[in-house]
Design an enzyme around this catalytic site. Structure first.
Site, PDB file in Angstrom:
ATOM      1  N   ARG A  51      -3.303   2.582   0.718  1.00  0.00           N
ATOM      2  CA  ARG A  51      -3.145   3.737  -0.156  1.00  0.00           C
ATOM      3  C   ARG A  51      -2.931   3.393  -1.616  1.00  0.00           C
ATOM      4  O   ARG A  51      -3.600   3.916  -2.497  1.00  0.00           O
ATOM      5  CB  ARG A  51      -1.900   4.572   0.240  1.00  0.00           C
ATOM      6  CG  ARG A  51      -2.172   5.759   1.060  1.00  0.00           C
ATOM      7  CD  ARG A  51      -0.960   6.006   1.911  1.00  0.00           C
ATOM      8  NE  ARG A  51      -0.682   4.800   2.643  1.00  0.00           N
ATOM      9  CZ  ARG A  51      -1.268   4.507   3.809  1.00  0.00           C
ATOM     10  NH1 ARG A  51      -2.068   5.345   4.361  1.00  0.00           N
ATOM     11  NH2 ARG A  51      -1.024   3.364   4.417  1.00  0.00           N
ATOM     12  N   THR A  52      -1.973   2.548  -1.864  1.00  0.00           N
ATOM     13  CA  THR A  52      -1.559   2.371  -3.254  1.00  0.00           C
ATOM     14  C   THR A  52      -2.713   1.804  -4.088  1.00  0.00           C
ATOM     15  O   THR A  52      -3.026   2.320  -5.151  1.00  0.00           O
ATOM     16  CB  THR A  52      -0.302   1.478  -3.337  1.00  0.00           C
ATOM     17  OG1 THR A  52       0.686   2.058  -2.502  1.00  0.00           O
ATOM     18  CG2 THR A  52       0.223   1.387  -4.753  1.00  0.00           C
ATOM     19  N   LYS A  80      -4.353 -21.171  -5.393  1.00  0.00           N
ATOM     20  CA  LYS A  80      -4.442 -22.520  -5.982  1.00  0.00           C
ATOM     21  C   LYS A  80      -3.150 -22.889  -6.699  1.00  0.00           C
ATOM     22  O   LYS A  80      -3.059 -23.946  -7.327  1.00  0.00           O
ATOM     23  CB  LYS A  80      -5.587 -22.568  -7.002  1.00  0.00           C
ATOM     24  CG  LYS A  80      -6.956 -22.244  -6.448  1.00  0.00           C
ATOM     25  CD  LYS A  80      -7.960 -22.301  -7.599  1.00  0.00           C
ATOM     26  CE  LYS A  80      -9.342 -21.890  -7.169  1.00  0.00           C
ATOM     27  NZ  LYS A  80     -10.245 -21.760  -8.329  1.00  0.00           N
ATOM     28  N   ARG A 101       1.122  -5.544  -7.166  1.00  0.00           N
ATOM     29  CA  ARG A 101       2.000  -5.551  -5.977  1.00  0.00           C
ATOM     30  C   ARG A 101       2.252  -6.997  -5.605  1.00  0.00           C
ATOM     31  O   ARG A 101       1.323  -7.801  -5.531  1.00  0.00           O
ATOM     32  CB  ARG A 101       1.342  -4.818  -4.821  1.00  0.00           C
ATOM     33  CG  ARG A 101       2.068  -5.056  -3.511  1.00  0.00           C
ATOM     34  CD  ARG A 101       1.619  -4.148  -2.412  1.00  0.00           C
ATOM     35  NE  ARG A 101       2.040  -2.781  -2.673  1.00  0.00           N
ATOM     36  CZ  ARG A 101       1.897  -1.792  -1.800  1.00  0.00           C
ATOM     37  NH1 ARG A 101       1.345  -2.014  -0.626  1.00  0.00           N
ATOM     38  NH2 ARG A 101       2.292  -0.565  -2.106  1.00  0.00           N
ATOM     39  N   HIS A 129       9.277   0.764  -5.976  1.00  0.00           N
ATOM     40  CA  HIS A 129       7.886   1.230  -5.853  1.00  0.00           C
ATOM     41  C   HIS A 129       7.783   2.543  -6.636  1.00  0.00           C
ATOM     42  O   HIS A 129       7.668   3.618  -6.059  1.00  0.00           O
ATOM     43  CB  HIS A 129       7.557   1.425  -4.366  1.00  0.00           C
ATOM     44  CG  HIS A 129       6.112   1.610  -4.054  1.00  0.00           C
ATOM     45  ND1 HIS A 129       5.158   1.907  -5.006  1.00  0.00           N
ATOM     46  CD2 HIS A 129       5.453   1.533  -2.866  1.00  0.00           C
ATOM     47  CE1 HIS A 129       3.981   2.012  -4.402  1.00  0.00           C
ATOM     48  NE2 HIS A 129       4.131   1.790  -3.113  1.00  0.00           N
TER      49      HIS A 129
HETATM   50  C1  NCD Z   1       4.953   1.688   1.194  1.00  0.00           C
HETATM   51  C2  NCD Z   1       5.157   0.332   0.552  1.00  0.00           C
HETATM   52  O1  NCD Z   1       4.204  -0.429   0.395  1.00  0.00           O
HETATM   53  O2  NCD Z   1       6.296   0.086   0.197  1.00  0.00           O
HETATM   54  N1  NCD Z   1       3.603   2.027   1.338  1.00  0.00           N
HETATM   55  C3  NCD Z   1       2.988   2.646   0.298  1.00  0.00           C
HETATM   56  O3  NCD Z   1       2.845   2.107  -0.762  1.00  0.00           O
HETATM   57  N2  NCD Z   1       2.604   3.914   0.474  1.00  0.00           N
HETATM   58  C4  NCD Z   1       5.725   1.883   2.422  1.00  0.00           C
HETATM   59  C5  NCD Z   1       5.565   0.905   3.542  1.00  0.00           C
HETATM   60  O4  NCD Z   1       4.806  -0.047   3.457  1.00  0.00           O
HETATM   61  O5  NCD Z   1       6.238   1.132   4.543  1.00  0.00           O
END
Ligand code: NCD
Length: 307
Positions: A51-52, A80, A101, A129
């Site tokens: 999703r993100t 690397k 991320r 997040h």
């Molecule tokens: C979340 C995350 O990555 O922290 N997912 C997301 O970004 N929608 C929640 C999760 O992974 O449980």
């Protein structure tokens, strides 16, 4: 230059501006379809995501911009041994804004020290997040009309769940927020959140391992997955993973106007029979996430509202 690393990087006014812009984008997407013509976002994902990452990319494409990036550490020069500091210096030559991320808490913050472009934290370890939080706030605002006076139940892995940590940080700044923190004893919120955020702001909260009992009080139930990848051993994960399973039977305890949110991915914690309940809004929430990220990209790139 503005970055978004923690929800606290935005004032309440700025959050409300982003949510209002997201709402205008939702109502009239064509108007915003070219505001980022010629701009690029880089998505640097050192950890799995569906999703993100795709939501950031969709957001930029829907604003008329373009997308570059990688979706795993293995396919980048991190494999690397390149540092985040060097990678972001390079990415600054390619893109106008980036979303990172990373499994290590603080990695996106480090990137800001070396970056010539705005950096967005798309999840750093078990820490924060903030764009999921913008998504969550927009969802709540669209459905409840107001972010004040809400009783929010947070259920599942409150220890490692970064979406929970960011949502708490954001919601304590609205009036009369109450939290019901529902988790097994081992997965309670970290001490720093309890002391420096909840107690320091005199926020009313209850910590419990009972979901049904508190269900009738809730305006919002925020379910979360037990974060397997953050556990030190598999036995603990297996023992705790199914601590809470929301099903239609438990939904009967909830108010008619309570909404169930989940950042997704869902594993077992919401039974699929809840999906058809009109109060289950976790897939709607995904769509709101695109509007929230479109608005955020516009704000960080300082793009004016088209006339
Ligand atoms: C979340 C995350 O990555 O922290 N997912 C997301 O970004 N929608 C929640 C999760 O992974 O449980």
């Amino acid at each position: 230059m503005k970055h978004l690393i923690s929800p606290m990087d935005l004032s309440v006014d700025e959050i409300n501006e982003i949510l209002d812009l997201a709402k205008r984008i939702k109502e009239n997407p064509e108007k915003y379809a070219h505001v980022c013509d010629g701009k690029k976002i880089a998505t640097l994902f050192y950890e799995p995501s569906t999703r993100t990452r795709l939501s950031f990319e969709t957001a930029m494409l829907d604003l008329g911009g373009k997308v570059i990036g990688f979706s795993s550490a293995d396919s980048s020069s991190a494999a690397k041994g390149e540092s985040v500091a060097d990678t972001i210096r390079v990415i600054s030559c390619f893109a106008d804004i980036c979303a990172i991320r990373h499994p290590k808490e603080g990695a996106p913050k480090v990137a800001t020290l070396y970056s010539d472009i705005p950096v967005i934290n798309a999840g750093d370890g078990g820490h924060n997040h903030p764009t999921q939080t913008l998504t969550d706030l927009l969802t709540i605002k669209m459905l409840k009309d107001d972010l004040n006076n809400l009783t929010i139940g947070l259920c599942g892995d409150l220890k490692f769940g970064r979406t929970v940590h960011s949502l708490i940080n954001a919601m304590v700044r609205y009036k009369n927020t109450k939290f019901i923190l529902i988790s097994p004893n081992e997965l309670k919120i970290p001490d720093y959140l309890r002391k420096e955020v909840l107690e320091a702001n005199n926020i009313e909260f209850t910590e419990t391992d009972e979901l049904e009992t508190y269900m009738p009080q809730l305006d919002i139930l925020y379910m979360t997955r037990v974060q397997r990848e953050r556990f030190f051993n598999e036995e603990d994960y297996v023992r705790l993973k199914d601590s809470f399973i929301l099903d239609e039977k438990k939904m009967q305890y909830a108010r008619k106007d309570m909404f169930v949110l989940h950042p997704l991915p869902r594993v077992n914690e919401i039974s699929v029979d809840v999906d058809n309940d009109p109060r289950a809004v976790y897939f709607k929430q995904v769509q709101f996430g695109v509007y929230a990220r479109m608005a955020l990209i516009m704000k960080l790139l300082d793009i004016k509202e088209p006339s």
